[in-house]
Design a protein around this motif. Structure first.
Motif, PDB file in Angstrom:
ATOM      1  N   ALA A   1      38.909  44.297  53.413  1.00 42.81           N
ATOM      2  CA  ALA A   1      39.713  44.592  52.146  1.00 42.81           C
ATOM      3  C   ALA A   1      39.476  43.474  51.130  1.00 42.81           C
ATOM      4  O   ALA A   1      39.172  43.386  50.100  1.00 42.81           O
ATOM      5  N   ASP A   2      39.513  42.163  51.814  1.00 46.80           N
ATOM      6  CA  ASP A   2      39.400  40.843  50.819  1.00 46.80           C
ATOM      7  C   ASP A   2      38.199  40.570  50.169  1.00 46.80           C
ATOM      8  O   ASP A   2      37.855  40.120  49.374  1.00 46.80           O
ATOM      9  N   ALA A   3      37.132  40.783  51.457  1.00 50.71           N
ATOM     10  CA  ALA A   3      35.804  40.768  50.968  1.00 50.71           C
ATOM     11  C   ALA A   3      35.368  41.569  49.915  1.00 50.71           C
ATOM     12  O   ALA A   3      34.382  41.338  48.934  1.00 50.71           O
TER      13      ALA A   3
ATOM     14  N   PRO B   1      36.789  42.026  45.195  1.00 51.21           N
ATOM     15  CA  PRO B   1      36.337  41.417  44.229  1.00 51.21           C
ATOM     16  C   PRO B   1      35.245  42.336  43.597  1.00 51.21           C
ATOM     17  O   PRO B   1      34.853  42.120  42.386  1.00 51.21           O
ATOM     18  N   LEU B   2      34.428  43.029  44.532  1.00 51.72           N
ATOM     19  CA  LEU B   2      33.320  43.694  44.020  1.00 51.72           C
ATOM     20  C   LEU B   2      33.742  45.165  43.520  1.00 51.72           C
ATOM     21  O   LEU B   2      33.045  46.151  42.815  1.00 51.72           O
ATOM     22  N   LEU B   3      35.004  45.786  43.580  1.00 51.39           N
ATOM     23  CA  LEU B   3      35.447  46.742  43.185  1.00 51.39           C
ATOM     24  C   LEU B   3      35.965  46.788  41.840  1.00 51.39           C
ATOM     25  O   LEU B   3      36.561  45.963  41.328  1.00 51.39           O
ATOM     26  N   PRO B   4      35.602  47.950  40.945  1.00 54.66           N
ATOM     27  CA  PRO B   4      35.754  47.855  39.568  1.00 54.66           C
ATOM     28  C   PRO B   4      37.087  48.438  39.125  1.00 54.66           C
ATOM     29  O   PRO B   4      37.205  49.143  38.178  1.00 54.66           O
TER      30      PRO B   4
ATOM     31  N   GLY C   1      21.643  50.506  42.128  1.00 59.95           N
ATOM     32  CA  GLY C   1      21.200  49.258  41.512  1.00 59.95           C
ATOM     33  C   GLY C   1      22.310  48.623  41.078  1.00 59.95           C
ATOM     34  O   GLY C   1      21.969  47.549  40.326  1.00 59.95           O
ATOM     35  N   ALA C   2      23.593  48.874  41.000  1.00 66.44           N
ATOM     36  CA  ALA C   2      24.647  48.161  40.816  1.00 66.44           C
ATOM     37  C   ALA C   2      25.594  48.357  41.980  1.00 66.44           C
ATOM     38  O   ALA C   2      25.368  49.483  42.676  1.00 66.44           O
ATOM     39  N   TRP C   3      26.636  47.392  42.161  1.00 62.30           N
ATOM     40  CA  TRP C   3      27.591  47.859  43.162  1.00 62.30           C
ATOM     41  C   TRP C   3      28.124  49.259  43.089  1.00 62.30           C
ATOM     42  O   TRP C   3      28.104  49.702  44.458  1.00 62.30           O
TER      43      TRP C   3
ATOM     44  N   VAL D   1      25.644  42.502  55.374  1.00 64.34           N
ATOM     45  CA  VAL D   1      23.902  42.745  55.150  1.00 64.34           C
ATOM     46  C   VAL D   1      23.606  42.934  53.890  1.00 64.34           C
ATOM     47  O   VAL D   1      22.606  42.202  53.157  1.00 64.34           O
ATOM     48  N   LEU D   2      24.334  43.690  53.145  1.00 65.01           N
ATOM     49  CA  LEU D   2      24.131  44.163  51.526  1.00 65.01           C
ATOM     50  C   LEU D   2      23.912  42.822  50.831  1.00 65.01           C
ATOM     51  O   LEU D   2      23.061  42.716  50.009  1.00 65.01           O
ATOM     52  N   GLN D   3      25.130  41.914  50.869  1.00 65.29           N
ATOM     53  CA  GLN D   3      25.106  40.903  50.112  1.00 65.29           C
ATOM     54  C   GLN D   3      24.061  39.762  50.629  1.00 65.29           C
ATOM     55  O   GLN D   3      23.190  39.242  49.747  1.00 65.29           O
ATOM     56  N   ARG D   4      23.752  39.519  51.978  1.00 69.50           N
ATOM     57  CA  ARG D   4      22.931  38.654  52.643  1.00 69.50           C
ATOM     58  C   ARG D   4      21.515  38.941  52.060  1.00 69.50           C
ATOM     59  O   ARG D   4      20.703  37.956  51.619  1.00 69.50           O
ATOM     60  N   GLU D   5      21.106  40.081  52.139  1.00 70.10           N
ATOM     61  CA  GLU D   5      19.688  40.580  51.847  1.00 70.10           C
ATOM     62  C   GLU D   5      19.435  40.953  50.442  1.00 70.10           C
ATOM     63  O   GLU D   5      18.454  41.242  50.156  1.00 70.10           O
ATOM     64  N   GLY D   6      20.499  40.805  49.501  1.00 71.57           N
ATOM     65  CA  GLY D   6      20.126  41.180  48.150  1.00 71.57           C
ATOM     66  C   GLY D   6      19.770  42.507  47.964  1.00 71.57           C
ATOM     67  O   GLY D   6      19.022  42.930  47.073  1.00 71.57           O
TER      68      GLY D   6
END
Length: 444
Positions: free
Chosen positions: A80-82, A85-88, A250-252, A318-323
């Motif tokens: 949840a903490d990770a 910050p990505l949630l709108p 193409g966006a979070w 994985v989503l973050q590390r691999e862009g």
């Protein structure tokens, strides 16, 4: 031979899958397929990512299940903490469940409970015509797909429906294209006023339409206009990001393209990329705090699952590390261009549309009038099989034009799809169309 004990989906016997890697699946006979649909637009990080499987197995070996009312867990709180910050949403609070339909059910109940906690008995939710939000009763009620709703109409209550942005078949041709958003907002306003503003609890919609209407991207000013109407009447905005979330467009999140800040958000599919049945109902801090004060009577046996949280966290990393969100934007542009190039001489293609790696091809009997094929011709089903013969798996859609007619091919390959695979997908779809529709107007 198929098992005599499996209640399968549909009547046809299914090919048995053996394994998958990246954007490719292999059946038990060794035939290879490009998974251009990500299953049901589920697989984001690709098939066969062993690190995610290992994380899930490690968590399961440590503890596989605890009830969410008795225990929290370190991995759930870390997830949840990770993700937060990505949630709108402002100060988001995450309620994990087992999939998109459960997430929608949870959000609908949150909306109702929120208003009750404020002393308001709001009992109606507004969805959009042609929409799809899941197959449980509440989710199906707010959905607008006639064919799916028809057998269960006596059970589907407490909802109304308004117009949806479908630019290829705009419901407001006199205002198209620059005045569409204003007309949609006026239609929502009229629906709220007709029902009585004190009765309307929430407005539920996908930021970009998914399977129901096939990757329909609204005008840029649509969501700001809709959000203003909802805010003025105290109606909660529920963004259904089950198909559009976690990088698919193409966006979070799909709403990020429009600056949408919903009150509630639901996610699924790409949340765990198919490695675990995981959905999320997310409340803004303000909604959450009101629910905490007023009480929220709700729960599922498998909500807040520790293995689900571990899997979701591994997929997120994985989503973050691999862009892969950025890759979706880049490869989506390539896929859109490739489809337009390969299908340029196929006369039955009415529209190619989408955002990121959520793309759709709408097929029509007459491109000049946009007249759809008759449902009896089973165009989507035949093209689906022809594409499979080309080694390309696509996702079907029907009923987009008028609730019964309308043929769609939806494309949502894993975000790891390569340049060569994108080009092969477009070529396979084009050949599948020619193989089926060559006698009814396909060019080339």
């Amino acid at each position: 031979m198929a098992s005599a004990h499996v209640f399968s989906r549909g009547g046809a016997e299914r090919v048995r899958v053996d394994h998958g890697r990246g954007a490719e699946l292999v059946d038990v006979e060794g035939r290879r397929y490009l998974d251009a649909a990500g299953g049901a637009v589920v697989v984001g990080i690709g098939h066969g990512v062993t690190e995610v499987v290992e994380v899930a197995a490690a968590q399961a070996s440590r503890v596989a299940y605890v009830h969410g009312s008795a225990f929290s867990s370190e991995v759930l709180e870390e997830y949840a903490d990770a993700l937060g910050p990505l949630l709108p949403l402002e100060n988001p609070r995450i309620y994990p469940v087992s999939g998109g339909s459960e997430a929608v059910e949870s959000a609908l109940k949150m909306a109702r409970a929120y208003h009750l906690a404020r002393g308001e008995d709001r009992d109606v939710v507004i969805g959009r015509h042609g929409s799809y939000h899941g197959n449980t009763r509440g989710a199906l009620s707010v959905s607008g797909r006639q064919g799916l709703r028809q057998p269960y109409l006596p059970w589907l209550t407490g909802v109304a429906h308004t117009s949806t942005p479908y630019e290829y078949r705009c419901p407001f041709p006199e205002a198209h294209p620059d005045g569409c958003a204003r007309r949609h907002a006026e239609a929502l306003e009229a629906e709220i006023q007709g029902l009585g503003p004190a009765r309307v609890a929430a407005f539920v919609a996908e930021p970009i339409s998914g399977a129901g209407l096939g990757a329909c991207v609204p005008p840029d000013d649509y969501w700001p206009a809709i959000a203003e109407v909802c805010a003025r009447h105290g109606v909660l905005v529920v963004a259904d990001e089950v198909m559009t979330g976690f990088g698919r467009t193409g966006a979070w999140f799909g709403g990020d393209h429009f600056g949408l800040r919903p009150d509630l958000l639901v996610a699924g599919k790409g949340t765990a990329s198919g490695y675990w049945p995981l959905g999320l109902a997310v409340a803004s801090g303000a909604v959450h705090d009101t629910l905490r004060e007023g009480g929220f009577v709700h729960g599922f046996t498998y909500s807040h699952h520790v293995v689900g949280a571990a899997t979701g966290l591994a997929v997120l990393r994985v989503l973050q590390r691999e862009g892969l969100v950025e890759a979706s934007a880049r490869q989506g542009e390539r896929l859109h261009a490739a489809l337009r190039r390969e299908l340029a001489d196929v006369r039955v293609v009415g529209d190619v549309r989408g955002r990121g790696l959520l793309q759709a091809v709408e097929l029509v009997a007459d491109p000049a009038t946009r007249e759809p094929f008759e449902r009896s011709e089973r165009v989507t089903e035949r093209v689906l099989e022809a594409c499979r013969e080309q080694g390309v798996l696509v996702y079907p859609g029907t009923g987009c034009a008028d609730g019964r007619r309308g043929d769609l091919l939806l494309l949502g390959p894993p975000l790891v799809v390569t340049d060569d695979e994108v080009d092969r997908i477009a070529a396979g779809v084009a050949q599948g169309l020619r193989d089926v529709l060559g006698g009814v107007g396909a060019g080339g």
